[in-house]
Design a protein around this motif. Structure first.
Motif, PDB file in Angstrom:
ATOM      1  N   GLU A  11      -5.790   0.416  -9.742  1.00 55.16           N
ATOM      2  CA  GLU A  11      -5.122   0.400  -8.438  1.00 55.16           C
ATOM      3  C   GLU A  11      -5.902  -0.382  -7.387  1.00 55.16           C
ATOM      4  O   GLU A  11      -5.326  -0.880  -6.423  1.00 55.16           O
ATOM      5  N   LEU A  58       2.472   1.661  -3.477  1.00 55.02           N
ATOM      6  CA  LEU A  58       1.424   2.096  -4.401  1.00 55.02           C
ATOM      7  C   LEU A  58       1.170   3.596  -4.253  1.00 55.02           C
ATOM      8  O   LEU A  58       1.180   4.352  -5.245  1.00 55.02           O
ATOM      9  N   LYS A  59       0.979   4.044  -3.025  1.00 55.33           N
ATOM     10  CA  LYS A  59       0.708   5.463  -2.767  1.00 55.33           C
ATOM     11  C   LYS A  59       1.896   6.326  -3.176  1.00 55.33           C
ATOM     12  O   LYS A  59       1.729   7.416  -3.742  1.00 55.33           O
ATOM     13  N   TYR A  60       3.104   5.833  -2.920  1.00 52.05           N
ATOM     14  CA  TYR A  60       4.311   6.606  -3.225  1.00 52.05           C
ATOM     15  C   TYR A  60       4.389   6.922  -4.722  1.00 52.05           C
ATOM     16  O   TYR A  60       4.618   8.078  -5.107  1.00 52.05           O
ATOM     17  N   ARG A  68       0.843  -1.214   0.000  1.00 52.34           N
ATOM     18  CA  ARG A  68       0.000   0.000   0.000  1.00 52.34           C
ATOM     19  C   ARG A  68       0.873   1.257   0.000  1.00 52.34           C
ATOM     20  O   ARG A  68       0.565   2.237  -0.685  1.00 52.34           O
ATOM     21  N   TYR A  69       1.947   1.232   0.772  1.00 49.11           N
ATOM     22  CA  TYR A  69       2.835   2.396   0.822  1.00 49.11           C
ATOM     23  C   TYR A  69       3.498   2.611  -0.536  1.00 49.11           C
ATOM     24  O   TYR A  69       3.578   3.754  -1.020  1.00 49.11           O
ATOM     25  N   LEU A 104       1.970   6.593  -7.069  1.00 52.73           N
ATOM     26  CA  LEU A 104       0.805   7.342  -7.553  1.00 52.73           C
ATOM     27  C   LEU A 104       0.961   8.832  -7.222  1.00 52.73           C
ATOM     28  O   LEU A 104       0.661   9.694  -8.056  1.00 52.73           O
ATOM     29  N   ASN A 105       1.437   9.141  -6.034  1.00 50.68           N
ATOM     30  CA  ASN A 105       1.638  10.541  -5.641  1.00 50.68           C
ATOM     31  C   ASN A 105       2.714  11.226  -6.466  1.00 50.68           C
ATOM     32  O   ASN A 105       2.732  12.457  -6.583  1.00 50.68           O
TER      33      ASN A 105
END
Length: 330
Positions: free
Chosen positions: A308, A288-290, A285-286, A292-293
């Motif tokens: 996603e 993925l978020k990294y 999850r981290y 995408l951001n």
């Protein structure tokens, strides 16, 4: 008196002075060559390499690729890709599944490798960052294409085989080979969870920190933060690069410690192993978020965008993170 003699020599025996100077120069060159061939030279060269890379952390093990590797590894010529690119890979014995497949097929992860090579050929300003090089097949093909490669691998027997292959292909000047594991702290020594049947699957044991390295124990590795490689990238003027990441559930540490690299270098394509193992969902999850951001989208093949919402359940084992106009390449 001595000054008077020198004047006489200069006036009446100019050729003798030139001869003396020539003998002095030859003696100096011979002495320099003796120093270069001495047993202490590899260590001195390693210091010189680090000196040339300004602000390089002492944690970074930058390999001296000018030092000869004399071990008799099994080294083979690969299959030719894109009709022109062929290279050398040095293998482990038949217990290692990756080595065995390369021995039989003369290639590894062909479809992913071709995708990256096609992108590199399309964009000649792109260099290559190989994080988790294993036996170096991506490193060797990118270097054979003429791109500069920063190659990171923590397992010393793999490092030695990459070094040997570079020596065979005479590509030492195309690669910075770094022998470290990526972690949240630089300069620690951690143990590897070893598997002789799949050397590429070896992962660091995060709670195994020790105060020193047992030199001959290849299962002990030294750590760095991903941002520690930035001085190497800057010294080689690498502003654009394609990246491959395969570091056995340590991708999280690359994200946690790599902001400066991602801020400084344009990395439009990242091939990443996507291994959703039990107990690693928070890490995934981290990651993925990294990305995408940072404006990346996940794709199957650089073109087909992944949802996603399926990241923890049905994404393929390898994905391409893309931060570029997909219409230009699809």
């Amino acid at each position: 008196m001595e000054i008077h003699l020198y004047k006489l020599l200069f006036r009446h025996n100019y050729r003798s002075i030139l001869l003396i100077l020539w003998i002095f120069i030859l003696s100096f060159l011979s002495y320099s060559n003796t120093i270069l061939q001495s047993e202490t030279f590899p260590g001195e060269i390693e210091k010189l390499i680090k000196y040339e890379v300004k602000n390089l952390s002492q944690a970074v093990n930058l390999i001296n690729l000018q030092e000869e590797i004399n071990e008799n590894y099994t080294c083979i010529k690969t299959k030719q890709l894109l009709s022109t690119i062929q290279t050398t890979i040095c293998l482990h014995d038949s217990r290692d599944a990756v080595s065995q497949e390369i021995l039989e097929k003369k290639i590894w992860e062909e479809k992913y490798l071709i995708k990256l090579l096609e992108f590199l050929k399309r964009y000649p300003q792109m260099n290559f960052i190989d994080v988790g090089a294993n036996l170096g097949i991506y490193t060797m093909f990118a270097a054979s294409l003429g791109r500069y490669v920063v190659s990171i691998e923590c397992f010393k027997p793999n490092i030695n085989r990459i070094h040997k292959a570079l020596q065979i292909e005479k590509l030492q000047d195309n690669v910075a080979l770094i022998s470290n594991a990526i972690f949240t702290i630089s300069g620690q020594y951690l143990k590897l969870k070893t598997d002789p049947h799949n050397i590429g699957s070896q992962a660091i044991i995060i709670h195994s920190s020790m105060n020193y390295s047992v030199i001959n124990d290849t299962s002990i590795v030294k750590t760095l933060r991903f941002d520690d490689i930035l001085p190497v990238l800057q010294t080689k003027h690498i502003r654009h690069a394609v990246m491959k990441v395969d570091i056995q559930w340590s991708e999280l540490y690359l994200c946690l410690t790599g902001d400066k690299v991602f801020d400084s270098v344009n990395i439009p394509v990242i091939l990443m192993e996507w291994d959703v193992g039990a107990g690693f969902h928070d890490n995934i999850r981290y990651i993925l978020k990294y990305f995408l951001n940072r404006g990346y989208v996940a794709t199957v093949d650089m073109c087909q965008i992944l949802d996603e919402k399926d990241a923890l359940y049905s994404w393929p084992p390898n994905i391409f993170w893309m931060k570029t106009n997909l219409l230009k390449i699809c």
